[in-house]
Design a protein around this motif. Sequence first.
Motif, PDB file in Angstrom:
ATOM      1  N   TYR A  26      -5.711  10.325   6.225  1.00  0.00           N
ATOM      2  CA  TYR A  26      -4.700   9.939   7.959  1.00  0.00           C
ATOM      3  C   TYR A  26      -3.965  11.500   8.103  1.00  0.00           C
ATOM      4  O   TYR A  26      -4.364  11.158   9.160  1.00  0.00           O
ATOM      5  CB  TYR A  26      -3.781   8.470   7.246  1.00  0.00           C
ATOM      6  N   GLN A  27      -3.210  11.645   8.001  1.00  0.00           N
ATOM      7  CA  GLN A  27      -2.496  12.755   7.822  1.00  0.00           C
ATOM      8  C   GLN A  27      -2.448  14.124   8.942  1.00  0.00           C
ATOM      9  O   GLN A  27      -3.073  13.939  10.423  1.00  0.00           O
ATOM     10  CB  GLN A  27      -1.552  14.233   7.151  1.00  0.00           C
ATOM     11  N   THR A  28      -4.714  14.120   8.362  1.00  0.00           N
ATOM     12  CA  THR A  28      -5.255  14.876   8.981  1.00  0.00           C
ATOM     13  C   THR A  28      -5.655  14.576  10.267  1.00  0.00           C
ATOM     14  O   THR A  28      -6.436  15.456  10.873  1.00  0.00           O
ATOM     15  CB  THR A  28      -6.600  15.501   7.841  1.00  0.00           C
ATOM     16  N   GLU A  52      -1.228   2.732  12.247  1.00  0.00           N
ATOM     17  CA  GLU A  52      -1.036   3.335  11.386  1.00  0.00           C
ATOM     18  C   GLU A  52       0.919   1.956  10.794  1.00  0.00           C
ATOM     19  O   GLU A  52      -0.291   2.202   9.759  1.00  0.00           O
ATOM     20  CB  GLU A  52       0.686   4.113  12.217  1.00  0.00           C
ATOM     21  N   PRO A  53       0.591   1.169  11.443  1.00  0.00           N
ATOM     22  CA  PRO A  53       1.175  -0.098  10.244  1.00  0.00           C
ATOM     23  C   PRO A  53       0.025  -0.859   9.855  1.00  0.00           C
ATOM     24  O   PRO A  53      -0.354  -1.491   8.030  1.00  0.00           O
ATOM     25  CB  PRO A  53       1.700  -1.140  10.951  1.00  0.00           C
ATOM     26  N   HIS A  54      -1.036  -0.949  10.629  1.00  0.00           N
ATOM     27  CA  HIS A  54      -2.758  -1.161   9.249  1.00  0.00           C
ATOM     28  C   HIS A  54      -2.929  -0.724   8.178  1.00  0.00           C
ATOM     29  O   HIS A  54      -3.376  -1.823   7.783  1.00  0.00           O
ATOM     30  CB  HIS A  54      -3.949  -1.879  10.858  1.00  0.00           C
ATOM     31  N   PHE A  55      -2.948   0.466   9.207  1.00  0.00           N
ATOM     32  CA  PHE A  55      -3.810   1.798   7.590  1.00  0.00           C
ATOM     33  C   PHE A  55      -2.640   1.588   6.617  1.00  0.00           C
ATOM     34  O   PHE A  55      -3.246   0.737   5.555  1.00  0.00           O
ATOM     35  CB  PHE A  55      -3.176   3.016   7.839  1.00  0.00           C
ATOM     36  N   PHE A  56      -1.293   1.543   6.390  1.00  0.00           N
ATOM     37  CA  PHE A  56      -0.304   1.740   5.381  1.00  0.00           C
ATOM     38  C   PHE A  56      -0.647   0.197   4.648  1.00  0.00           C
ATOM     39  O   PHE A  56       0.437  -0.137   3.954  1.00  0.00           O
ATOM     40  CB  PHE A  56       0.853   2.561   6.322  1.00  0.00           C
ATOM     41  N   ASN A  57      -0.913  -0.694   5.978  1.00  0.00           N
ATOM     42  CA  ASN A  57      -0.218  -2.181   5.381  1.00  0.00           C
ATOM     43  C   ASN A  57      -0.869  -1.799   4.013  1.00  0.00           C
ATOM     44  O   ASN A  57      -1.336  -2.683   3.126  1.00  0.00           O
ATOM     45  CB  ASN A  57      -0.811  -3.312   6.123  1.00  0.00           C
ATOM     46  N   ASN A  58      -2.767  -2.068   4.607  1.00  0.00           N
ATOM     47  CA  ASN A  58      -3.577  -2.156   3.666  1.00  0.00           C
ATOM     48  C   ASN A  58      -3.756  -1.269   2.154  1.00  0.00           C
ATOM     49  O   ASN A  58      -4.038  -1.558   1.406  1.00  0.00           O
ATOM     50  CB  ASN A  58      -4.918  -1.555   4.247  1.00  0.00           C
ATOM     51  N   MET A  59      -2.739   0.041   3.028  1.00  0.00           N
ATOM     52  CA  MET A  59      -3.202   0.857   1.321  1.00  0.00           C
ATOM     53  C   MET A  59      -2.073   0.122   0.620  1.00  0.00           C
ATOM     54  O   MET A  59      -1.974   0.276  -0.711  1.00  0.00           O
ATOM     55  CB  MET A  59      -2.117   2.086   1.755  1.00  0.00           C
ATOM     56  N   ALA A  60      -0.893  -0.290   1.118  1.00  0.00           N
ATOM     57  CA  ALA A  60       0.005  -1.164  -0.103  1.00  0.00           C
ATOM     58  C   ALA A  60      -0.843  -2.510  -0.761  1.00  0.00           C
ATOM     59  O   ALA A  60      -0.491  -2.496  -1.850  1.00  0.00           O
ATOM     60  CB  ALA A  60       0.979  -1.637   1.197  1.00  0.00           C
ATOM     61  N   LEU A  61      -1.961  -2.976   0.119  1.00  0.00           N
ATOM     62  CA  LEU A  61      -3.178  -3.729  -0.723  1.00  0.00           C
ATOM     63  C   LEU A  61      -3.683  -3.408  -1.730  1.00  0.00           C
ATOM     64  O   LEU A  61      -4.077  -3.660  -3.419  1.00  0.00           O
ATOM     65  CB  LEU A  61      -3.522  -4.251   0.425  1.00  0.00           C
ATOM     66  N   VAL A 113      12.910  -1.133  -1.841  1.00  0.00           N
ATOM     67  CA  VAL A 113      12.780   0.058  -0.990  1.00  0.00           C
ATOM     68  C   VAL A 113      12.671  -0.052  -0.152  1.00  0.00           C
ATOM     69  O   VAL A 113      12.912   0.796   0.861  1.00  0.00           O
ATOM     70  CB  VAL A 113      11.794   0.406  -1.420  1.00  0.00           C
ATOM     71  N   LEU A 114      12.286  -1.146   1.090  1.00  0.00           N
ATOM     72  CA  LEU A 114      11.917  -0.889   2.522  1.00  0.00           C
ATOM     73  C   LEU A 114      13.184  -2.098   3.122  1.00  0.00           C
ATOM     74  O   LEU A 114      12.729  -1.696   4.623  1.00  0.00           O
ATOM     75  CB  LEU A 114      10.507  -1.514   2.840  1.00  0.00           C
ATOM     76  N   LEU A 124       4.492  -1.838   7.592  1.00  0.00           N
ATOM     77  CA  LEU A 124       4.062  -0.558   7.382  1.00  0.00           C
ATOM     78  C   LEU A 124       4.083   0.916   8.377  1.00  0.00           C
ATOM     79  O   LEU A 124       3.218   0.572   9.093  1.00  0.00           O
ATOM     80  CB  LEU A 124       3.788   0.111   5.719  1.00  0.00           C
ATOM     81  N   ASN A 125       5.107   2.150   7.875  1.00  0.00           N
ATOM     82  CA  ASN A 125       4.941   3.284   8.376  1.00  0.00           C
ATOM     83  C   ASN A 125       4.602   4.122   7.417  1.00  0.00           C
ATOM     84  O   ASN A 125       4.067   4.094   6.079  1.00  0.00           O
ATOM     85  CB  ASN A 125       5.448   4.141  10.125  1.00  0.00           C
ATOM     86  N   GLU A 126       3.905   5.845   7.059  1.00  0.00           N
ATOM     87  CA  GLU A 126       3.493   6.511   6.671  1.00  0.00           C
ATOM     88  C   GLU A 126       5.125   6.670   5.041  1.00  0.00           C
ATOM     89  O   GLU A 126       4.622   6.888   4.857  1.00  0.00           O
ATOM     90  CB  GLU A 126       3.508   7.675   7.510  1.00  0.00           C
ATOM     91  N   ALA A 127       6.197   6.867   6.454  1.00  0.00           N
ATOM     92  CA  ALA A 127       7.483   7.396   5.587  1.00  0.00           C
ATOM     93  C   ALA A 127       7.670   6.121   4.281  1.00  0.00           C
ATOM     94  O   ALA A 127       7.747   6.536   3.247  1.00  0.00           O
ATOM     95  CB  ALA A 127       8.491   7.941   6.812  1.00  0.00           C
ATOM     96  N   ASP A 128       7.570   5.494   5.504  1.00  0.00           N
ATOM     97  CA  ASP A 128       7.854   3.448   4.024  1.00  0.00           C
ATOM     98  C   ASP A 128       6.777   4.043   3.075  1.00  0.00           C
ATOM     99  O   ASP A 128       7.191   3.666   2.037  1.00  0.00           O
ATOM    100  CB  ASP A 128       7.655   2.615   4.633  1.00  0.00           C
ATOM    101  N   PHE A 129       5.931   4.162   3.234  1.00  0.00           N
ATOM    102  CA  PHE A 129       4.810   4.115   2.275  1.00  0.00           C
ATOM    103  C   PHE A 129       4.569   5.139   1.442  1.00  0.00           C
ATOM    104  O   PHE A 129       4.852   4.652   0.404  1.00  0.00           O
ATOM    105  CB  PHE A 129       2.730   3.787   2.852  1.00  0.00           C
ATOM    106  N   ILE A 130       4.882   6.474   1.821  1.00  0.00           N
ATOM    107  CA  ILE A 130       5.650   7.392   0.916  1.00  0.00           C
ATOM    108  C   ILE A 130       6.207   6.468   0.205  1.00  0.00           C
ATOM    109  O   ILE A 130       6.225   7.100  -0.828  1.00  0.00           O
ATOM    110  CB  ILE A 130       5.012   8.413   1.346  1.00  0.00           C
ATOM    111  N   ARG A 131       7.403   5.980   0.807  1.00  0.00           N
ATOM    112  CA  ARG A 131       8.773   5.898  -0.581  1.00  0.00           C
ATOM    113  C   ARG A 131       8.123   4.766  -1.745  1.00  0.00           C
ATOM    114  O   ARG A 131       8.698   4.552  -2.177  1.00  0.00           O
ATOM    115  CB  ARG A 131       9.817   5.884   0.333  1.00  0.00           C
ATOM    116  N   LEU A 132       7.374   3.807  -0.615  1.00  0.00           N
ATOM    117  CA  LEU A 132       7.082   2.412  -1.844  1.00  0.00           C
ATOM    118  C   LEU A 132       6.199   3.106  -2.656  1.00  0.00           C
ATOM    119  O   LEU A 132       6.664   2.568  -3.678  1.00  0.00           O
ATOM    120  CB  LEU A 132       7.004   1.600  -0.689  1.00  0.00           C
TER     121      LEU A 132
END
Length: 145
Positions: A26-28, A52-61, A113-114, A124-132
């Motif tokens: 994602y970052q790249t 961003e929120p679509h990607f990181f919400n799915n990362m939480a899943l 956490v959030l 969720l954004n990138e920073a939220d997901f990394i913390r979570l």
Amino acid sequence: MLCVNNYTQKYIDECRSRVAAQVSAYQTLVVAVRNQAATDVPLLNAAIEAFEPHFFNNMALTLECYFVHRARAIEKKDGNPLNEVRMLCNSMVNNNNRMCADKTIKFDPAKSVLKYQIGDEIRLNEADFIRLSSAYFAEIESKYL
């Protein structure tokens, strides 16, 4: 599948590595797109912010999926990061991305956490997901190794 009482360090490390690889991809992508599209920066930023929120919400899943069969008795119901991810994912899947209560979990937003409140839209954004994810993996290791 039966519930899982422990995971190997190897499995946890592999899951952590897969998550890190997806965040890195994602970052790249964001850096590459920003470097290529200097002509319409506001439009580009709006597109990234929408994605961003679509990607990181799915990362939480994805996180939840890796450890979905964990034993609840070991997880506990005290509002820890494992509970928080479980609640976030249930809310995304069953409540249209709105944080909903889980009567089996003693969730306190102030200790989470959030800090999502019941009824908040989950974005969720990138920073939220990394913390979570950091808190989630730490809790997995403390309880399931």
